[in-house]
Design a protein around this motif. Structure first.
Motif, PDB file in Angstrom:
ATOM      1  N   TYR A 227      58.235  32.828  57.763  1.00 34.34           N
ATOM      2  CA  TYR A 227      58.849  32.106  56.650  1.00 34.34           C
ATOM      3  C   TYR A 227      60.148  31.443  57.104  1.00 34.34           C
ATOM      4  N   ASP A 230      59.146  28.391  59.276  1.00 33.83           N
ATOM      5  CA  ASP A 230      58.490  27.348  58.480  1.00 33.83           C
ATOM      6  C   ASP A 230      59.453  26.699  57.490  1.00 33.83           C
ATOM      7  N   GLN A 231      60.296  27.522  56.851  1.00 31.05           N
ATOM      8  CA  GLN A 231      61.242  26.968  55.885  1.00 31.05           C
ATOM      9  C   GLN A 231      62.301  26.120  56.578  1.00 31.05           C
ATOM     10  N   ASN A 232      62.736  26.557  57.770  1.00 30.78           N
ATOM     11  CA  ASN A 232      63.698  25.753  58.523  1.00 30.78           C
ATOM     12  C   ASN A 232      63.099  24.414  58.943  1.00 30.78           C
ATOM     13  N   THR A 234      60.812  22.745  57.280  1.00 32.56           N
ATOM     14  CA  THR A 234      60.813  21.919  56.064  1.00 32.56           C
ATOM     15  C   THR A 234      62.196  21.331  55.798  1.00 32.56           C
ATOM     16  N   ILE A 235      63.225  22.153  55.943  1.00 29.09           N
ATOM     17  CA  ILE A 235      64.591  21.694  55.668  1.00 29.09           C
ATOM     18  C   ILE A 235      65.037  20.683  56.721  1.00 29.09           C
ATOM     19  N   SER A 326      71.168  28.454  47.906  1.00 32.37           N
ATOM     20  CA  SER A 326      69.715  28.318  47.756  1.00 32.37           C
ATOM     21  C   SER A 326      69.318  27.838  46.359  1.00 32.37           C
ATOM     22  N   GLY A 429      69.068  21.171  51.784  1.00 33.89           N
ATOM     23  CA  GLY A 429      68.737  22.592  51.792  1.00 33.89           C
ATOM     24  C   GLY A 429      69.486  23.348  52.867  1.00 33.89           C
ATOM     25  N   ILE A 432      67.388  28.711  56.227  1.00 33.31           N
ATOM     26  CA  ILE A 432      67.136  30.116  55.936  1.00 33.31           C
ATOM     27  C   ILE A 432      67.773  31.009  56.990  1.00 33.31           C
TER      28      ILE A 432
END
Length: 617
Positions: A227, A230-232, A234-235, A326, A429, A432
């Motif tokens: 996560y 993957d979240q990094n 996306t950001i 967040s 964003g 994370i």
């Protein structure tokens, strides 16, 4: 009179050709390896920085082509990339963390072309241009952050369950809850296990200590790591979009690394700063009842901690975080009523509810805005991993005048540029987990210089073959078609150079080669129609008139259907497919203009209004 254009049409053709030529011209001058020095976190750079950079380079005996102050940054040009990299390493050591030193490729366009806004077209990573970043996600920091959140969650949950505890603390891998006796320990373990099924709870009793330890299960740890990466990603993609980079590449590499490739980037210093920054905000209550002198001496009230403001003064804040970055859905920079920079914040529904509940119950109290970021310390651990340093500072302390909702503002920011950068980071964003740039380099063609040369040669040889055929087969009209082909190529390059964000790639060259053939195809249709009219006994002037008129509908139908296909490719495609679609679309439009309007203007100039007995076709 047959085959005569009005003056305005001739002027339009000449004007279009001159504009295309002017904006295509910068591409012959190439680019210089360069270094761009800008202020950290959006701070401005003045002329004194230019003197410092010049002195450092001369002291290290590094030769440079030129040095100038451009667009709020110092730009140093070099003759080769080896000197560029050596100078980057020296300036990084000399200037310190107050400046961002980044590799760049600066256009060598003459000033007279720059004055009209002409610049070379941006090249993709497969055509010598762009920046490559290899980033590493700090999983230890991600775990530390997550365990810190769990620590606060456990406090709240045990307080709501009316279970008394001695202390709650976190280690590198677990959260430990110390209780008074075995009964409370069992009660706390049951309550927490019920609320957190993804954690493993163990209890221990030794030397009168009753402790419940909570760790994440292996499945949950794997999920957390995936996560975080993957979240990094996306950001980072959101941040790249904010930078306006065409055809970027952001993808995962291995377990905890991310590759970012930015083709055609000019302001690499800002790109490096925005992508590498791990910035977020925390809103906390100021502990106004704390004795500041006692806190500085180490006697900090329970539940509070000492932080530092921007001007170096201490501030005692409650540990409990009211809200984190967040929950921020939008952020923009502006000026307040006194002209001072500020950032306007919008929260999601959950964040708005938390802020409203806190501010309603704490009107008249101070709330602090704390800015947190991770920076490269310049050191590595025994495994070669970059060691990040955590930097925290209190941006402002404001008195809550009334209940706040989902929209409010923060002040106390040094400059408008810093407010803009902070708004960009918060809007895109907060990462994370912290990331560090482990490798940065300007990269050349991914398919090798040989493949690039072959692509250019394919275009040139294709054009030469087509031009030779048309010249031999259609004679003087073939020469006119060849002039249109050259005009078409110049216009494609000129338009690609004029469009912001347009990037030329190797598939883009293929699109140009394809449009060369399509442009000749239009001329072939026209010339064959003229021949048909001549065979039917029409006069040369009427044959030219009817040839262009009758061929127009066929040419338009064929090109429009191809243009629709190119638009669909651009809409649904990615990367190289988009590059191909862009050049194909531009090539279709320019080829129609040159084949129909351009050649007609030349034919009219040669044959229009004259008595012609025979055509050279």
């Amino acid at each position: 009179m047959l085959n005569r254009y009005p003056l305005w049409k001739n002027l339009m053709v000449v004007f279009t050709l001159i504009i295309g030529l002017l904006y295509a011209l910068p591409n012959i001058y190439g680019e210089d390896p360069a270094i761009q020095i800008s202020g950290a976190r959006g701070a401005s750079v003045d002329m004194s920085a230019l003197d410092v950079v010049t002195e450092d380079l001369e002291k290290s005996q590094i030769s440079y082509k030129s040095i100038a102050f451009e667009n709020g940054a110092v730009l140093v040009r070099f003759n080769d990339t080896d000197t560029q990299i050596s100078a980057r390493d020296i300036l990084n050591d000399e200037l310190g963390e107050d400046y961002v030193v980044a590799l760049n490729l600066a256009p060598a366009t003459p000033s007279w072309l720059e004055s009209i806004g002409a610049s070379p077209m941006k090249l993709g990573l497969d055509l010598r241009g762009g920046v490559h970043f290899l980033m590493e996600v700090d999983m230890d920091a991600a775990m530390e952050k997550l365990l810190g959140q769990q620590e606060e969650t456990f406090r709240t949950e045990l307080r709501e369950a009316k279970i008394r505890y001695r202390a709650i603390s976190k280690t590198d891998t677990a959260v430990e809850v110390r209780l008074r006796d075995a009964e409370q320990m069992a009660q706390a373990e049951r309550e927490l296990a019920k609320l957190h099924p993804d954690m493993v709870f163990t209890d221990s009793t030794s030397n009168g200590r009753f402790v419940v330890s909570a760790t994440f299960s292996e499945e949950r740890l794997k999920e957390i790591r995936n996560y975080a990466v993957d979240q990094n990603i996306t950001i980072l993609r959101n941040r790249v979009n904010e930078l306006g980079v065409a055809e970027p590449l952001v993808q995962r590499q291995g377990a905890n690394r991310i590759v970012v490739e930015l083709p055609g980037v000019q302001d690499t210093a800002r790109a490096k700063e925005i992508l590498g920054a791990t910035a977020t905000l925390e809103f906390r209550e100021v502990d106004s009842s704390a004795d500041l002198a006692a806190a500085m001496a180490g006697r900090v009230p329970a539940g509070s901690e000492v932080k530092t403001t921007r001007d170096g003064r201490p501030a005692v804040l409650k540990k409990r975080v009211i809200l984190t970055g967040s929950h921020i859905t939008d952020a923009s920079s502006s000026a307040d009523e006194y002209g001072r920079p500020q950032v306007n914040i919008s929260l999601d529904s959950e964040g708005g509810s938390k802020m409203t509940a806190f501010s309603r119950n704490n009107v008249g109290k101070l709330m602090a805005t704390m800015f947190t970021e991770y920076k490269d310390s310049g050191e590595r651990d025994e495994n070669g991993k970059v060691i990040l340093e955590k930097h925290e500072e209190v941006i402002n302390q404001a008195t809550i005048q009334t209940a706040l909702g989902r929209n409010f503002r923060i002040t106390g920011i040094d400059s408008a540029a810093e407010a803009h950068n902070l708004a960009l980071l918060l809007r895109a964003g907060a990462l994370i987990a912290p990331i560090s740039i482990v490798e940065e380099r300007t990269i050349g063609p991914s398919m090798g210089q040989q493949n690039i040369d072959m692509g250019v040669q394919a275009c040139l040889w294709g054009m030469l073959a087509v031009m030779l055929f048309t010249l031999l087969y259609y004679r003087k009209f073939g020469l006119i078609a060849n002039m249109a082909l050259m005009m078409n190529l110049v216009m494609i390059i000129g338009i690609m150079s004029m469009i912001p964000g347009a990037t030329m790639t190797l598939p883009g060259i293929a699109g140009i080669v394809l449009t060369v053939g399509m442009a000749v195809d239009a001329n072939v249709l026209i010339f064959e129609r003229i021949r048909e009219e001549l065979r039917e006994g029409r006069s040369p002037q009427h044959a030219i008139q009817q040839g262009y008129a009758n061929a127009f509908s066929t040419i338009a139908d064929a090109n429009i259907t191809t243009l629709i296909t190119a638009i669909i490719l651009f809409a649904v495609g990615t990367g190289a497919i988009k590059g191909f679609a862009v050049t194909l679309s531009i090539g279709i439009l320019t080829s129609m203009f040159t084949a129909i309007v351009g050649t007609r203007a030349v034919v009219n100039f040669i044959y229009g209004g004259k008595r012609v007995d025979k055509l050279s076709i």
